[in-house]
Design an enzyme around this catalytic site. Structure first.
Site, PDB file in Angstrom:
ATOM      1  N   CYS A   1      -9.648 -14.149   1.244  1.00 12.94           N
ATOM      2  CA  CYS A   1      -8.614 -14.159   1.728  1.00 12.94           C
ATOM      3  C   CYS A   1      -8.677 -13.810   3.286  1.00 12.94           C
ATOM      4  O   CYS A   1      -9.152 -12.532   3.439  1.00 12.94           O
ATOM      5  CB  CYS A   1      -7.455 -13.281   1.017  1.00 12.94           C
ATOM      6  SG  CYS A   1      -5.753 -12.932   2.043  1.00 12.94           S
TER       7      CYS A   1
ATOM      8  N   TYR B   1     -13.445  -3.405   7.298  1.00 12.14           N
ATOM      9  CA  TYR B   1     -12.803  -2.010   7.660  1.00 12.14           C
ATOM     10  C   TYR B   1     -12.849  -0.980   6.372  1.00 12.14           C
ATOM     11  O   TYR B   1     -13.163   0.094   6.577  1.00 12.14           O
ATOM     12  CB  TYR B   1     -11.493  -1.971   8.427  1.00 12.14           C
ATOM     13  CG  TYR B   1     -11.057  -0.718   8.527  1.00 12.14           C
ATOM     14  CD1 TYR B   1     -11.588   0.139   9.445  1.00 12.14           C
ATOM     15  CD2 TYR B   1     -10.097  -0.347   7.656  1.00 12.14           C
ATOM     16  CE1 TYR B   1     -10.961   1.413   9.602  1.00 12.14           C
ATOM     17  CE2 TYR B   1      -9.386   0.990   7.841  1.00 12.14           C
ATOM     18  CZ  TYR B   1      -9.744   1.927   8.780  1.00 12.14           C
ATOM     19  OH  TYR B   1      -9.440   3.145   8.824  1.00 12.14           O
TER      20      TYR B   1
ATOM     21  N   GLY C   1      -7.272   6.474   1.135  1.00 14.17           N
ATOM     22  CA  GLY C   1      -5.888   6.902   1.119  1.00 14.17           C
ATOM     23  C   GLY C   1      -5.689   8.398   0.989  1.00 14.17           C
ATOM     24  O   GLY C   1      -6.376   8.958   0.436  1.00 14.17           O
TER      25      GLY C   1
ATOM     26  N   CYS D   1      -0.849  -7.910   6.334  1.00 12.60           N
ATOM     27  CA  CYS D   1      -1.271  -8.155   5.062  1.00 12.60           C
ATOM     28  C   CYS D   1      -0.055  -7.911   4.025  1.00 12.60           C
ATOM     29  O   CYS D   1       0.545  -6.734   4.000  1.00 12.60           O
ATOM     30  CB  CYS D   1      -2.327  -7.259   4.882  1.00 12.60           C
ATOM     31  SG  CYS D   1      -2.991  -7.317   3.099  1.00 12.60           S
TER      32      CYS D   1
ATOM     33  N   ASN E   1      -3.683  -0.444  -7.361  1.00 16.97           N
ATOM     34  CA  ASN E   1      -4.189  -0.569  -5.875  1.00 16.97           C
ATOM     35  C   ASN E   1      -3.873  -1.841  -5.569  1.00 16.97           C
ATOM     36  O   ASN E   1      -4.392  -2.953  -6.127  1.00 16.97           O
ATOM     37  CB  ASN E   1      -5.557  -0.475  -5.614  1.00 16.97           C
ATOM     38  CG  ASN E   1      -6.096  -0.825  -4.323  1.00 16.97           C
ATOM     39  OD1 ASN E   1      -7.352  -1.431  -4.210  1.00 16.97           O
ATOM     40  ND2 ASN E   1      -5.409  -0.712  -3.083  1.00 16.97           N
ATOM     41  N   GLY E   2      -2.892  -2.347  -4.396  1.00 14.05           N
ATOM     42  CA  GLY E   2      -2.500  -3.475  -3.929  1.00 14.05           C
ATOM     43  C   GLY E   2      -1.111  -3.316  -3.716  1.00 14.05           C
ATOM     44  O   GLY E   2      -0.735  -2.606  -3.183  1.00 14.05           O
TER      45      GLY E   2
ATOM     46  N   CYS F   1      -4.734   1.706  -1.630  1.00 16.34           N
ATOM     47  CA  CYS F   1      -5.052   3.100  -2.117  1.00 16.34           C
ATOM     48  C   CYS F   1      -6.414   2.879  -3.200  1.00 16.34           C
ATOM     49  O   CYS F   1      -7.132   1.857  -3.028  1.00 16.34           O
ATOM     50  CB  CYS F   1      -4.102   3.285  -3.432  1.00 16.34           C
ATOM     51  SG  CYS F   1      -2.360   3.121  -2.840  1.00 16.34           S
TER      52      CYS F   1
ATOM     53  N   CYS G   1      -5.126 -12.188   7.318  1.00 19.39           N
ATOM     54  CA  CYS G   1      -4.515 -11.261   8.454  1.00 19.39           C
ATOM     55  C   CYS G   1      -5.263 -11.892   9.818  1.00 19.39           C
ATOM     56  O   CYS G   1      -4.758 -11.605  10.817  1.00 19.39           O
ATOM     57  CB  CYS G   1      -5.106  -9.821   8.267  1.00 19.39           C
ATOM     58  SG  CYS G   1      -6.745  -9.753   7.682  1.00 19.39           S
TER      59      CYS G   1
ATOM     60  N   CYS H   1     -10.250  -9.848  -0.569  1.00 20.86           N
ATOM     61  CA  CYS H   1      -9.861  -9.359   0.611  1.00 20.86           C
ATOM     62  C   CYS H   1     -11.097  -9.411   1.706  1.00 20.86           C
ATOM     63  O   CYS H   1     -11.968  -8.273   1.318  1.00 20.86           O
ATOM     64  CB  CYS H   1      -9.092  -8.171   0.613  1.00 20.86           C
ATOM     65  SG  CYS H   1      -8.722  -7.239   2.067  1.00 20.86           S
TER      66      CYS H   1
HETATM   67  P1  AMP Z   1      -5.203   0.124  17.039  1.00 19.76           P
HETATM   68  O1  AMP Z   1      -5.396   1.231  17.818  1.00 19.76           O
HETATM   69  O2  AMP Z   1      -3.995  -0.199  16.439  1.00 19.76           O
HETATM   70  O3  AMP Z   1      -5.925  -1.264  17.684  1.00 19.76           O
HETATM   71  O4  AMP Z   1      -6.391   0.408  15.661  1.00 19.76           O
HETATM   72  C1  AMP Z   1      -7.581  -0.062  15.471  1.00 19.76           C
HETATM   73  C2  AMP Z   1      -8.592   0.829  14.897  1.00 19.76           C
HETATM   74  O5  AMP Z   1      -7.911   1.131  13.800  1.00 19.76           O
HETATM   75  C3  AMP Z   1      -9.601   0.345  14.651  1.00 19.76           C
HETATM   76  O6  AMP Z   1     -10.606   1.311  15.123  1.00 19.76           O
HETATM   77  C4  AMP Z   1      -9.926   0.193  13.410  1.00 19.76           C
HETATM   78  O7  AMP Z   1     -11.136   0.660  12.852  1.00 19.76           O
HETATM   79  C5  AMP Z   1      -8.817   0.991  12.639  1.00 19.76           C
HETATM   80  N1  AMP Z   1      -8.015   0.352  11.654  1.00 19.76           N
HETATM   81  C6  AMP Z   1      -8.162  -1.042  11.213  1.00 19.76           C
HETATM   82  N2  AMP Z   1      -7.195  -1.343  10.519  1.00 19.76           N
HETATM   83  C7  AMP Z   1      -6.797  -0.303   9.793  1.00 19.76           C
HETATM   84  C8  AMP Z   1      -6.109   0.099   8.734  1.00 19.76           C
HETATM   85  N3  AMP Z   1      -5.293  -0.687   7.769  1.00 19.76           N
HETATM   86  N4  AMP Z   1      -5.680   1.469   8.492  1.00 19.76           N
HETATM   87  C9  AMP Z   1      -6.462   2.358   9.320  1.00 19.76           C
HETATM   88  N5  AMP Z   1      -7.249   1.902  10.549  1.00 19.76           N
HETATM   89  C10 AMP Z   1      -7.310   0.884  10.797  1.00 19.76           C
END
Ligand code: AMP
Length: 451
Positions: free
Chosen positions: A441, A250, A35, A390, A110-111, A9, A444, A244
């Site tokens: 960290c 991302y 979020g 995570c 957040n966490g 968040c 993941c 993190c």
């Molecule tokens: P996937 O389709 O499950 O392999 O998701 C990969 C895509 O989701 C990539 O384009 C990332 O940019 C995005 N992504 C990675 N981690 C997250 C996250 N925690 N929440 C939302 N999107 C994510």
């Protein structure tokens, strides 16, 4: 059930400003990417706390009347929530608010608290009645039950009981407190806003309200905001930084500076390192928008292969992770991304994304590009394979849903249908963020959990 409800968040706290709730609203809007499920603001006017929270985007939850007439006072804290909880998630929206024997208190977090289940079981055993499934609610109970006379001491003793990742802001009728866990997993920065102060998860929130960045809240530090005084700092926990790294990969917005460095620059470095480490012949470098854009620019610059926006993103739908079922996720990828066919036809394209989690996005994109006539599709990922979930506040699915937890790079390549696939190594990732120590960290990617 508790384990499912991780929080990922944004938080904000505004202190000593005539338009505190409006500033909090703008700061939340800037941090909407952290979020989109629910949002809330609590304000304090010195006598009473006020609260509005609901499901939905920031602009949907609050109207002008709320900010002008309900959320009154010169201090306010706010939250946007990212979670996979079901229908009644309004219960789990923040701020968490309570009226207890010493007054009123609101908290945003957040966490993710790693010992939440034990603390909660213990509190329930002692008679506490919980209203939500949120780990953050533990704190309200801990503070309310604490025997110390001063609120400050209650907060200090309570945060010593909890473990895991927490960037927290507390609001009482007259004071505001901000606290970061000893590892500083999640970001939290301090800024000057007019005569008052602001704390926020990301500095992009400062830019929108015209606040001036002062510094990050230190890992293990508690800041106390009181009228007519400079913020007071107390070292509550011994700092052992473990920021993190996924914030850089991302999560955070590219225009934010987190952990002292600009996110856009870090992502571009990752792309350059990727071109260096995992080169491939191709005609075009194209990003998966928006996440892959800075890394693709870095890859193109380093390799000398032209950068093109070969995939367009429809910005009017949410992130693909929000819907929990696989069918809806698949459909949402299709709704979200479309190829620029005339540019892609007959070309060998190098597609850059920031991560592969379940593999759904990559598979869809590669199919889409091949249907658009791409001669070859080479996938390059600007982070290592995501092999482990995570527990510190990022929404990753269970290990068995992470495609890289059980498949090799070649197997993933085959599954997603690419002509080749490579990931950035963990070492190169750390170098890209100028890490000269082990202050990040990377659990993941490595499965090495510190807490
Ligand atoms: P996937 O389709 O499950 O392999 O998701 C990969 C895509 O989701 C990539 O384009 C990332 O940019 C995005 N992504 C990675 N981690 C997250 C996250 N925690 N929440 C939302 N999107 C994510």
């Amino acid at each position: 059930m508790l384990d499912d409800l991780n929080e990922k968040c944004a938080v904000v706290g505004v202190f000593g400003n005539d338009e505190a709730s409006k500033m909090a609203f703008l700061a939340l809007h800037a941090q909407q990417h952290r979020g989109q499920e629910a949002a809330g603001i609590s304000s304090a006017d010195g006598v009473k706390l006020h609260l509005i929270k609901n499901r939905g985007l920031v602009t949907k939850v609050f109207n002008e009347d709320d900010l002008e007439n309900t959320l009154v006072g010169r201090s306010a804290i706010g939250h946007t929530r990212y979670s996979t909880a079901g229908d009644d998630s309004i219960l789990d929206a923040q701020p968490v608010f309570a009226r207890y024997n010493r007054g009123e208190m609101a908290i945003v977090h957040n966490g993710n608290l790693t010992n939440a289940a034990e603390v909660r079981a213990d509190l329930i055993e002692k008679g506490a009645i919980f209203q939500t499934y949120m780990d953050t609610e533990n704190l309200i109970h801990l503070i309310a039950k604490n025997k110390q006379a001063k609120l400050l001491d209650r907060i200090i003793e309570s945060v010593k009981t909890i473990q895991g990742a927490f960037s927290l802001v507390f609001l009482s009728r007259k004071k505001m407190f901000a606290m970061r866990d000893a590892h500083g997993f999640r970001p939290l920065s301090l800024g000057k806003l007019g005569d008052g102060y602001i704390v926020a998860s990301e500095t992009c929130a400062f830019d929108i309200v015209g606040a001036e960045f002062i510094r990050d809240v230190e890992p293990g530090e508690l800041l106390i905001f009181e009228d007519g005084k400079e913020p007071q700092s107390i070292k509550v926990l011994e700092p052992t930084p473990k920021h993190c790294i996924f914030e850089y990969v991302y999560f955070a917005r590219p225009d934010s500076n987190v952990f002292g460095q600009n996110v856009y620059e870090m992502r571009k470095n990752m792309g350059k390192a990727l071109a260096h480490e995992k080169p491939v012949e191709g005609d075009l470098v194209i990003p998966v928008p928006d996440g892959g854009v800075p890394a693709a620019i870095g890859y193109a610059q380093e390799s000398g292969i032209p950068f093109e926006m070969g995939i367009m993103r429809n910005h009017y739908i949410g992130r693909t992770f929000i819907e929990p079922t696989q069918e809806i996720r698949d459909l949402k990828v299709k709704m979200k991304l479309s190829p620029v066919t005339s540019m892609i036809k007959g070309k060998r394209v190098i597609v850059i994304d920031d991560s592969i989690v379940r593999g759904t996005t990559s598979m869809r994109i590669i199919r889409m590009l091949k249907e658009a006539g791409a001669a070859e599709v080479h996938m390059r990922i600007s982070s290592p394979p995501t092999t482990d979930p995570c527990y510190y506040g990022v929404d990753t699915p269970d290990k068995d849903k992470l495609i890289a937890s059980s498949r090799t790079c070649d197997e993933i390549c085959e599954y997603i249908g690419a002509d080749s696939l490579s990931f950035l190594s963990n070492d190169a990732l750390l170098k890209s963020v100028n890490s000269d120590s082990d202050k990040y960290c990377t659990a993941c990617f490595t499965g090495e959990y510190i807490v």
